[in-house]
Every structure is written in C-alpha cells, then in structure tokens.
Design a protein around this motif. Sequence first.
Motif, short mmCIF file in Angstrom:
data_model
loop_
_atom_site.label_atom_id
_atom_site.label_comp_id
_atom_site.label_asym_id
_atom_site.label_seq_id
_atom_site.Cartn_x
_atom_site.Cartn_y
_atom_site.Cartn_z
N CYS A 64 -38.52 -25.83 9.45
CA CYS A 64 -39.52 -25.02 8.76
C CYS A 64 -39.48 -25.35 7.28
CB CYS A 64 -39.30 -23.53 8.98
SG CYS A 64 -37.89 -22.81 8.13
N CYS A 65 -40.55 -24.99 6.59
CA CYS A 65 -40.59 -25.17 5.15
C CYS A 65 -40.97 -23.84 4.51
CB CYS A 65 -41.57 -26.27 4.76
SG CYS A 65 -43.30 -25.88 5.07
N THR A 66 -40.85 -23.78 3.20
CA THR A 66 -41.07 -22.54 2.46
C THR A 66 -42.18 -22.74 1.44
OG1 THR A 66 -38.72 -22.06 2.66
CG2 THR A 66 -39.95 -20.74 1.10
N LYS A 67 -43.06 -21.74 1.34
CA LYS A 67 -44.08 -21.73 0.30
C LYS A 67 -44.10 -20.37 -0.36
CE LYS A 67 -47.22 -25.15 2.32
NZ LYS A 67 -48.61 -25.43 2.78
N THR A 68 -44.39 -20.34 -1.66
CA THR A 68 -44.60 -19.07 -2.36
C THR A 68 -46.09 -18.83 -2.50
OG1 THR A 68 -44.55 -20.08 -4.57
CG2 THR A 68 -42.45 -19.30 -3.65
N ILE A 69 -46.48 -17.58 -2.44
CA ILE A 69 -47.87 -17.20 -2.66
C ILE A 69 -47.91 -16.09 -3.68
CG2 ILE A 69 -48.69 -17.90 -0.39
CD1 ILE A 69 -48.45 -14.96 0.47
N GLU A 70 -48.95 -16.07 -4.49
CA GLU A 70 -49.10 -15.04 -5.50
C GLU A 70 -50.57 -14.92 -5.88
OE1 GLU A 70 -47.31 -16.12 -9.35
OE2 GLU A 70 -46.88 -18.04 -8.40
N PRO A 71 -50.97 -13.80 -6.48
CA PRO A 71 -52.39 -13.61 -6.81
C PRO A 71 -52.86 -14.62 -7.84
CG PRO A 71 -51.19 -11.53 -6.89
CD PRO A 71 -50.17 -12.62 -6.80
N SER A 72 -54.09 -15.11 -7.65
CA SER A 72 -54.78 -15.85 -8.68
C SER A 72 -55.59 -14.87 -9.52
CB SER A 72 -55.69 -16.91 -8.06
OG SER A 72 -54.92 -17.88 -7.38
N SER A 73 -56.25 -15.37 -10.52
CA SER A 73 -57.02 -14.51 -11.43
C SER A 73 -58.02 -13.67 -10.64
CB SER A 73 -57.75 -15.37 -12.46
OG SER A 73 -58.54 -14.58 -13.31
N GLY A 74 -58.01 -12.35 -10.90
CA GLY A 74 -58.95 -11.45 -10.26
C GLY A 74 -58.49 -10.90 -8.92
N GLN A 75 -57.36 -11.38 -8.42
CA GLN A 75 -56.84 -10.89 -7.15
C GLN A 75 -55.75 -9.86 -7.36
OE1 GLN A 75 -55.46 -14.24 -4.78
NE2 GLN A 75 -57.06 -13.77 -3.29
N ASN A 76 -55.57 -9.00 -6.36
CA ASN A 76 -54.41 -8.13 -6.36
C ASN A 76 -53.49 -8.54 -5.23
OD1 ASN A 76 -55.25 -6.82 -3.91
ND2 ASN A 76 -56.63 -5.53 -5.13
N VAL A 77 -52.29 -7.95 -5.19
CA VAL A 77 -51.28 -8.36 -4.22
C VAL A 77 -51.74 -8.07 -2.79
CG1 VAL A 77 -48.93 -7.95 -3.42
CG2 VAL A 77 -49.41 -8.09 -5.87
N THR A 78 -52.40 -6.93 -2.57
CA THR A 78 -52.85 -6.60 -1.23
C THR A 78 -53.81 -7.65 -0.69
OG1 THR A 78 -52.62 -4.24 -1.70
CG2 THR A 78 -53.99 -4.84 0.18
N GLN A 79 -54.71 -8.15 -1.53
CA GLN A 79 -55.65 -9.18 -1.10
C GLN A 79 -54.92 -10.44 -0.67
OE1 GLN A 79 -57.97 -9.08 -4.77
NE2 GLN A 79 -59.77 -8.38 -3.62
N VAL A 80 -53.86 -10.79 -1.40
CA VAL A 80 -53.09 -11.99 -1.05
C VAL A 80 -52.40 -11.80 0.29
CG1 VAL A 80 -51.11 -13.41 -1.70
CG2 VAL A 80 -52.76 -12.72 -3.43
N LEU A 81 -51.76 -10.64 0.47
CA LEU A 81 -51.07 -10.38 1.72
C LEU A 81 -52.04 -10.33 2.89
CD1 LEU A 81 -48.60 -7.60 0.53
CD2 LEU A 81 -48.03 -9.97 1.03
#
Length: 218
Positions: A64-81
């Motif tokens: 397996c591999c690992t990636k990080t995700i985070e909000p871009s401009s205008g996004q909130n955390v819930t939208q990312v999840l």
Amino acid sequence: MRALLVFTAMLLHFSDAMTVTSVRGCDGSQTKTVYVALDGNIRNDWINSIIKGTGRACNANTRCCTKTIEPSSGQNVTQVLDAVPANTHVIASGFKFTNDLNALTVSNGRTYANVDASQNVRQGVQGLTFAEQEPGFLAGIIAGGVAKHHTQKVGVVGGLPIAPVKKFIVGFELGVKYLCPECTFLAKYVPFGAGGFGNENNLGITYANDLLNAGYGV
C-alpha cells in the motif's frame, strides 16, 4: 499505529479540487492506498508522526502507499472527507475532525479512523485512542519522589481540558500519590480560545507561576 495496518482500499483517483500529496511509494504498483486527512492549517510533530507512521505501515510487504489530503482554497474539511472515492479508507489526523466526521452526508463504503478521538462518532468511523495515563503515571512517580522530600505539594499545567490530556493528568496524579500519599496535588488547564495549543497570552507560564507562588512544585 498498529491499528493502521488493518486498513485496505483499492487505488482510486481523487478530485482535482483538493490537494493530494504522495507520501510513500504511490507509483501505481500498489493494490491499496491509505489517505491521511489534514486540516490545512497545522504541521507539527503530532501530524508528522501520523504521516510517517502510516507511511511505515505501508511498506513493500503490505503493498500500500500513503497520500495526504487537505482542503484547497474555498473548501472545508467536511467537503474533503466527503469527496474521497467509495470503498476507501481515511485517517483523520486528530480529535478536531470529530464534528466534520459527524457532518458527512454519506459513507459509500468508506472507513475512517479518527486519531486521538475518544468515541466512534458514527458508523464507519473508528476512534483510535492511546494509554496516556501510563506515561502520566511514570512522570507522576518522579514528581512525587521529588516532592516527598520537599514541599509535598505538586502542581501541573495540563494544557487544554480534552480527553487525552485529562487521562495523562489522572495518571500523573496517581503516580504522585503512589510515592507520596501525603502530597497535595493540583492541576490547572489552559482554556480553549484564551490559550489553546499556541499558548496565547503565555497562560501556561502564568498558571505555572501561580502554582509556584502558592507553594507548589511544578
């Protein structure tokens, strides 16, 4: 981080609307990917340890591999999840994600781990906690051993009044009392907003000085 080893997911593509960073070994040959969700504002030892621990778990043997995700401009955390592909697995990097995980509209087979969260907030979300009281107890033994032959008063500034900090302080007090039953113990917590993680207004120092002025060893 042993609990992270149970996560499996098929490698799928993410939306271009969020920031995705490859951390370990995502060259297309892996059969699964683990995503670490960040809030976009904090990079500290705690966050880095989650990322590194997940990366170490995703080694060549587990494929397996690992990636990080985070909000871009205008996004909130819930939208990312909420935007992660179906049937994938995500590690949220702290208890502060609890409300965001509660706000998810649909699971679509996703599984989330909420690191340092004391409860499973909904189906498909696993809280991962630690035995903070155990190192607290060991630290308390040291403090109690010193205080026994001095002031017999032990004070501690515990940081924010959140579950993992309180667990540490409970262990600390038990350690103090183990070696010094006659000792007086007092804990002070830094409140949200006025102090927080950044120790705004130097409240940690202020509280420590208050304890010292009251005759406590800190």
